[in-house]
Enzyme design. Structure first.
Site, short mmCIF file in Angstrom:
data_model
loop_
_atom_site.label_atom_id
_atom_site.label_comp_id
_atom_site.label_asym_id
_atom_site.label_seq_id
_atom_site.Cartn_x
_atom_site.Cartn_y
_atom_site.Cartn_z
N HIS A 14 1.75 -41.72 9.91
CA HIS A 14 1.92 -40.29 9.64
C HIS A 14 2.62 -39.59 10.81
O HIS A 14 2.40 -38.42 11.07
CB HIS A 14 0.57 -39.63 9.31
CG HIS A 14 0.03 -40.09 7.98
ND1 HIS A 14 0.44 -39.54 6.78
CD2 HIS A 14 -0.83 -41.09 7.66
CE1 HIS A 14 -0.17 -40.17 5.78
NE2 HIS A 14 -0.93 -41.12 6.29
N THR A 15 3.43 -40.35 11.50
CA THR A 15 4.25 -39.80 12.57
C THR A 15 5.70 -39.62 12.11
O THR A 15 6.44 -38.84 12.72
CB THR A 15 4.24 -40.73 13.79
OG1 THR A 15 4.45 -42.07 13.31
CG2 THR A 15 2.92 -40.67 14.54
N ALA A 105 -0.58 -52.00 -3.01
CA ALA A 105 -1.37 -52.44 -1.87
C ALA A 105 -0.98 -51.69 -0.59
O ALA A 105 -1.43 -52.04 0.50
CB ALA A 105 -1.21 -53.94 -1.66
N ASP A 160 9.29 -46.49 5.63
CA ASP A 160 9.26 -47.69 4.79
C ASP A 160 10.65 -48.22 4.45
O ASP A 160 10.90 -49.42 4.50
CB ASP A 160 8.49 -47.38 3.51
CG ASP A 160 7.11 -46.83 3.80
OD1 ASP A 160 6.47 -47.33 4.75
OD2 ASP A 160 6.66 -45.90 3.12
N TYR A 212 -1.41 -36.83 0.71
CA TYR A 212 -0.22 -37.00 1.57
C TYR A 212 0.52 -35.67 1.71
O TYR A 212 0.87 -35.23 2.81
CB TYR A 212 0.69 -38.08 0.96
CG TYR A 212 1.85 -38.50 1.83
CD1 TYR A 212 1.74 -39.58 2.69
CD2 TYR A 212 3.05 -37.79 1.81
CE1 TYR A 212 2.81 -39.96 3.50
CE2 TYR A 212 4.11 -38.15 2.61
CZ TYR A 212 3.99 -39.24 3.45
OH TYR A 212 5.05 -39.61 4.25
C1 GLA Z 1 3.77 -43.76 3.48
C2 GLA Z 1 5.13 -43.05 3.53
C3 GLA Z 1 5.76 -43.18 4.94
C4 GLA Z 1 4.78 -42.79 6.04
C5 GLA Z 1 3.43 -43.48 5.83
C6 GLA Z 1 2.39 -43.02 6.81
O1 GLA Z 1 3.95 -45.15 3.61
O2 GLA Z 1 6.02 -43.61 2.59
O3 GLA Z 1 6.93 -42.40 5.00
O4 GLA Z 1 4.64 -41.40 6.11
O5 GLA Z 1 2.93 -43.28 4.52
O6 GLA Z 1 2.71 -43.45 8.10
#
Ligand code: GLA
Length: 370
Positions: A14-15, A105, A160, A212
Site C-alpha cells: 500500500h505504498t 489468491a 503488480d 482498498y
Molecule cells: C494490490 C494493488 C497494488 C498495490 C497492492 C498493495 O495488489 O493492485 O497496486 O496497491 O494491492 O500493496
C-alpha cells in the site's frame, strides 16, 4: 504465444499509490496468451474454466470497446485492447488464455493476464518488447494500469503490472514508484539456507474492493491536509508532527505508509549487503503495521503469519492488497516441512479450509514464448 507471471511482494504494501517504494518478485507461475490476428476487427477470447473446459466470451468489436461495456473476466483483456487502440495498435484478434497462477489468491493473476494480453496484442502488431523502437516495459505497465483503472474500474497502483513486466530471475525489483527508477536486487534465499514459503489462505473477503478504495482515499485526504503531493513526502523524522496535524482516523494510515517505506529501504540495504537472513524482523513488522494500522489483514492471514512465526519462520507477512489472499514466510530450508505442517494444523484447529502451500523463487518477467 506470450506469457506473464504472477508476483509476490516481499515488502512495501500500500505504498505504490502513495508514490513510495515496493520490492516484488515474479512467481514461477504464469498466464499464457496464444493469439492470432483477425481481419474483421473483432476480439474473441477463450479461456479455460475451473472445470477445465473452454469458456468463450462474447466477441466484441475492438473499435466499439468502451469502459463498462464488458463485465466479468473478459473485462481484463478487453481493457488492454481498449488502451492499445488509443495508443494506435488496433487489431482484431483471437486470444486463447491458460495459466497456472492461482486465481483469487492475491498473487496478481489478473495482472499476469493483462500483461500477457498486452504483449500478445503488441506482438500481433509486429511490436516485441526490448526491440529497437518498442515501448518500454515500464511504459506497457502504465498502459496496463490505465486499462485497469479506467476500463475495469479498479483504482490500483503500479506494483503488480510493473512486477509482472519488469522482474527478472533471481532478483527482487526495487521500484521507486515516483521516479520510476528500478534496481534489480539479487535475492538468493537458497544460498542463505532459506525458502520463501507462500501460504495461499484461500480466503477472499467481499469488502476487498471497497476497503482498498477507502484506504487509498484516506491517504489522499491525509496528503491534502498535510499539503504534500503524496504521503511519500512525509519524512520519518517529521512523522509525529505530521500525525498531530491530522484527524485521528487518518493517523494510522499515514503511520503505516511512512514506516513501510522505511522498511523497504532497510530491506534493500540488507539485501545489497548480502544479509538476507536478517530481513525477517522487517517482514514481521510490516505485517503488524498492515494488521493494526492499515487494517487490511484478516483472521486467515493472521493465523498463517502467527503460526509460521511460532513454528520458526524468521519473519512473515501478508502480501498484496489484503482482506484475504496470501502470506509469505521466510523459513530455514530444513524446517520448511515442519513449519508448513504447523500452519496447516493451525488452520485445521480453527476449522478453516486448508491453505495452499508452495515455495517460490524469483522468476523471469513477461515475454514471448513461441
Ligand atoms: C494490490 C494493488 C497494488 C498495490 C497492492 C498493495 O495488489 O493492485 O497496486 O496497491 O494491492 O500493496
Amino acid at each position: 504465444m506470450w506469457s506473464a507471471p504472477g508476483r509476490v511482494n516481499l515488502i512495501g504494501e500500500h505504498t505504490d499509490y502513495n508514490d513510495g517504494f515496493v520490492l516484488p518478485f515474479a512467481l514461477p507461475f504464469r498466464i499464457a496468451v496464444a493469439a492470432r490476428a483477425r481481419t474483421d476487427g473483432q476480439l474473441a477470447i477463450t479461456t479455460v474454466g475451473d472445470d477445465g473446459r473452454p469458456q468463450r466470451a462474447e466477441p466484441v468489436s475492438v473499435g466499439a470497446l468502451e469502459p463498462d461495456g464488458v463485465t466479468g473476466w473478459a473485462a481484463y483483456p478487453s481493457g488492454v485492447s481498449w488502451v492499445l487502440r488509443h495508443e494506435g495498435f488496433t487489431s482484431g484478434a483471437d486470444l486463447v488464455i491458460a495459466g497456472d497462477v492461482p486465481a483469487g489468491a492475491g498473487l496478481s493473476s489478473s495482472h499476469a493476464l493483462q500483461c500477457a494480453t498486452a504483449l500478445a496484442l503488441l506482438g500481433l502488431a509486429g511490436v516485441e518488447l526490448d526491440q529497437p523502437g518498442a515501448p518500454t516495459r515500464a511504459g506497457v505497465a502504465a498502459w496496463v494500469q490505465r486499462s485497469e483503472n479506467d476500463f475495469v474500474g479498479v483504482p490500483t497502483g503500479l506494483l503488480d503490472q510493473t512486477a509482472s513486466l519488469c522482474c527478472v530471475e533471481s532478483c527482487v525489483l526495487f521500484l521507486d514508484v515516483r521516479s520510476g527508477e528500478m534496481e534489480q536486487v539479487p535475492f538468493d534465499a537458497a544460498t542463505a539456507g532459506l525458502d520463501v514459503l507462500v501460504i495461499d489462505t484461500r480466503a477472499r473477503h467481499s469488502h476487498a474492493d471497497s476497503g482498498y478504495r477507502e484506504r487509498r482515499a484516506g491517504c489522499e485526504r491525509a496528503a491534502d491536509l498535510l499539503d504534500v503531493p503524496a504521503l511519500r513526502d512525509v519524512e520519518p523524522a517529521g512523522l509525529d508532527d505530521a500525525l498531530a496535524r491530522l484527524p485521528e482516523e487518518l493517523r494510522p494510515l499515514v503511520r503505516h505508509v511512512v514506516t513501510e517505506n522505511e522498511r523497504v529501504l532497510r530491506t534493500v540495504e540488507l539485501l545489497r549487503a548480502g544479509r538476507l537472513a536478517e530481513i525477517g524482523e522487517l517482514l514481521s513488522a510490516s505485517h503488524v503495521s498492515l494488521r493494526d494500522d492499515y487494517r487490511v489483514s484478516c483472521l486467515e492471514l493472521d493465523v498463517a503469519v502467527d503460526a509460521a512465526r511460532a513454528a520458526g519462520a524468521l519473519g512473515a507477512r501478508m502480501t498484496g492488497g489484503g482482506f484475504g489472499g496470501s502470506a509469505i514466510a521466510l523459513v530455514p530450508h530444513e524446517e520448511l516441512d515442519t513449519i508448513g505442517d504447523k500452519v496447516l494444523a493451525a488452520f485445521a484447529e480453527r476449522s478453516l479450509p486448508a491453505p495452499g502451500l508452495f515455495t517460490a523463487v524469483p522468476s523471469p518477467g513477461a515475454g514471448r514464448d513461441i
